[in-house]
Design a protein around this motif. Structure first.
Motif, short mmCIF file in Angstrom:
data_model
loop_
_atom_site.label_atom_id
_atom_site.label_comp_id
_atom_site.label_asym_id
_atom_site.label_seq_id
_atom_site.Cartn_x
_atom_site.Cartn_y
_atom_site.Cartn_z
N GLU A 178 -8.09 14.63 -1.16
CA GLU A 178 -6.72 14.00 -0.57
C GLU A 178 -6.72 12.40 -1.27
OE1 GLU A 178 -5.37 15.41 1.86
OE2 GLU A 178 -6.99 17.07 2.61
N GLY A 179 -7.79 11.96 -1.74
CA GLY A 179 -7.31 10.55 -2.97
C GLY A 179 -6.30 11.02 -3.42
N LYS A 180 -6.40 11.94 -4.48
CA LYS A 180 -5.00 11.68 -5.75
C LYS A 180 -4.12 12.05 -5.12
CE LYS A 180 -6.56 14.15 -9.42
NZ LYS A 180 -6.91 15.77 -10.55
N ILE A 181 -3.93 12.59 -3.32
CA ILE A 181 -2.39 12.50 -3.20
C ILE A 181 -2.16 11.43 -2.95
CG2 ILE A 181 -1.11 13.75 -0.94
CD1 ILE A 181 -3.07 15.96 -1.93
N GLN A 182 -2.95 10.73 -2.49
CA GLN A 182 -2.64 9.70 -1.40
C GLN A 182 -2.23 8.54 -2.52
OE1 GLN A 182 -6.29 9.10 0.75
NE2 GLN A 182 -5.90 10.34 2.65
N SER A 183 -3.25 8.45 -3.99
CA SER A 183 -3.06 7.81 -4.65
C SER A 183 -1.28 7.79 -5.68
CB SER A 183 -3.93 7.98 -6.09
OG SER A 183 -3.75 7.58 -7.06
N VAL A 184 -0.51 9.41 -5.45
CA VAL A 184 0.50 9.21 -6.19
C VAL A 184 0.95 9.06 -4.84
CG1 VAL A 184 2.09 11.31 -6.37
CG2 VAL A 184 -0.17 11.30 -7.49
N GLU A 185 1.41 9.12 -3.45
CA GLU A 185 2.03 8.43 -2.36
C GLU A 185 1.81 6.64 -2.62
OE1 GLU A 185 0.43 10.29 0.81
OE2 GLU A 185 2.57 12.28 0.62
N ALA A 186 0.61 6.53 -2.76
CA ALA A 186 0.43 4.76 -2.60
C ALA A 186 2.05 4.54 -3.60
CB ALA A 186 -0.47 4.50 -3.22
N LYS A 187 1.62 5.40 -5.61
CA LYS A 187 2.58 4.16 -6.04
C LYS A 187 4.37 5.28 -5.80
CE LYS A 187 -0.02 3.29 -10.17
NZ LYS A 187 -1.83 3.74 -9.35
N LEU A 188 4.02 5.61 -5.12
CA LEU A 188 5.55 6.12 -4.71
C LEU A 188 6.13 5.07 -3.43
CD1 LEU A 188 6.32 9.58 -5.38
CD2 LEU A 188 6.98 8.53 -6.64
N GLY A 189 5.12 4.97 -3.09
CA GLY A 189 5.57 3.79 -1.57
C GLY A 189 5.97 5.04 -0.59
N ARG A 190 6.14 6.32 -0.66
CA ARG A 190 6.42 7.15 0.45
C ARG A 190 5.84 8.50 0.38
NH1 ARG A 190 9.56 10.91 -1.46
NH2 ARG A 190 10.61 11.07 -4.17
N THR A 191 5.42 9.07 1.71
CA THR A 191 4.56 10.57 1.16
C THR A 191 5.22 11.96 0.59
OG1 THR A 191 6.16 11.10 3.49
CG2 THR A 191 3.71 9.58 4.19
N VAL A 192 5.25 12.48 0.13
CA VAL A 192 5.26 13.65 -0.70
C VAL A 192 5.78 14.98 0.30
CG1 VAL A 192 6.50 12.18 -2.75
CG2 VAL A 192 4.08 13.36 -2.08
N ASN A 193 5.99 15.98 0.02
CA ASN A 193 5.42 17.22 0.22
C ASN A 193 3.78 17.44 0.22
OD1 ASN A 193 7.98 17.16 1.70
ND2 ASN A 193 8.23 19.24 0.12
N HIS A 194 2.97 18.02 0.75
CA HIS A 194 2.09 18.73 0.31
C HIS A 194 0.77 19.26 0.99
CE1 HIS A 194 -0.63 15.68 2.76
NE2 HIS A 194 0.48 14.82 2.49
#
Lengths: 103, 103, 103, 103
Positions: free
Chosen positions: C87-103
Motif C-alpha cells: 500500500e505504501g508505494k501507491i500512497q507515496s505517489v498519491e501524496a506527491k500528486l496531492g490526490r488519489t488515483v485509480n488503484h
C-alpha cells in the motif's frame, strides 16, 4: 542517446513450440537494419525510441494477424551520451572483471 | 481487441526515492483518458496498441528530459475479442476460485 | 527489509484461457499468509526473500506437475528499512500528486 | 527438465554506472558452474529450479550487503524433456529461418 531494448513476443494459443513465430519476428528485426542480437530469452535492439518501437510494432502486427493471444515483454535501458551498447555493456563488465566471460 | 499493458519507468541516476518521477508519469497517464490502474510495481493501461504506446512515449520523453539513465519494463497481454480486462481478468480468477481475493 | 515481488506464471501449452491455472497459484499465495494483491498482469507479494521465493516455488511445482512449458516473470523491488509497501508505494505517489488515483 | 532463466539485478542508489555491481554478480554466476551467457540486458542461466534460484539468491545477498534499494528482473522459461537450451533455442530459430543471425 542509446535506447537499448530487449523484447520477446510469444503467442499463447499455438502450443508449446513457438520458434516459427519467433523466426518471423526475427526476419522483421533483421530487415529493419538496426543493430540487434538474438539471445536465448529475447532479442536486443539498439536505436532511437521511435526506431525500436516501430520494429516492435511491426512484429506485433504480424503476430496479431494470426494469433488470438500474445504475451509481450519489453525491457529498455536508456542512457544519454552513449552508443554501441549491444557490445559495450558486456565489454564494460569484462573490463571490471579483468577477463572475458561467456556471452 | 484489448492491449493490456503494465509498465514501470525508473530513473537510475536520482537515488533510491523515485516517487516524484512516478507521479509525473501518472499525471500523464491520468490525462490520457485511457483506463488505468496503479499498482505497487507498475501501472496497467488498456487500449489499442497505438494508444497505449503513445502514452508510454510521453512518459519516456518527460523522464528523458532530466534523467540520464532510465530503466523501463513493459509487459503486454493482447487478446482478440475482449475488452474491459483491467477488471475482467481479476474477476475471471475470482470466478474460478468461487470467492473474492485481495486486489 | 521489504522484498516486494510481482510475478506471473503462465502455461504455454494449455491454450489461450489460463485463468484456471492462475487461480491455483492464487490459492497457494492466499494460503501462505503473506500479504498479497492480485492485479491485472500479476500478483504482488511482500515478505522476506526466502518467504516470497518459497511461495513462488510452490506455484511453480504445482504448475510443473501438469504443464509442459511455463513462462514466468518475476520483478522484485527490495528496499532496506521499509515495510508495508504493497500500500505504501501507491500512497507515496498519491501524496506527491496531492490526490488519489485509480488503484 | 530445463529451467532457463534470464535475470538482471541493479542497485537504484549507486548512480547511473552500475557495471561494478553487475561484475560482482557475474563472478558468483561464473563460480556456480552452471552454464550461463551474459547479454546486453541480463544474464541467462540454465539448470534445475533450485540450482538457478540458489545462484540468484547469492547475487541478491551480495548486493543487499551494501545497496539500499535493488531492482530485480527474472524471466524463466521452463520446458519438460529439453536441455541445452542456452544454445538450442537460438539454433531452433536459425533452423526455421534457414540461415544464421546475429547472436
Amino acid at each position: 542517446m542509446s535506447v537499448l531494448v530487449e523484447f520477446s513476443m510469444t503467442p499463447l494459443d499455438k502450443g508449446e513450440s513457438v520458434s516459427t513465430y519467433v523466426a518471423r519476428s526475427l526476419e522483421i528485426i533483421s530487415n529493419s537494419g538496426l543493430p540487434y542480437k538474438l539471445g536465448p530469452m529475447g532479442t536486443c535492439i539498439e536505436g532511437e525510441w521511435d526506431e525500436v518501437m516501430a520494429v516492435i510494432k511491426q512484429c506485433y502486427e504480424k503476430m496479431n494477424s494470426d494469433c488470438n493471444r500474445i504475451s509481450i515483454s519489453i525491457k529498455a535501458d536508456v542512457r544519454s551520451g552513449k552508443t554501441g551498447r549491444l557490445e559495450g555493456k558486456i565489454q564494460s563488465v569484462e573490463a571490471k572483471l579483468g577477463r572475458t566471460v561467456n556471452h
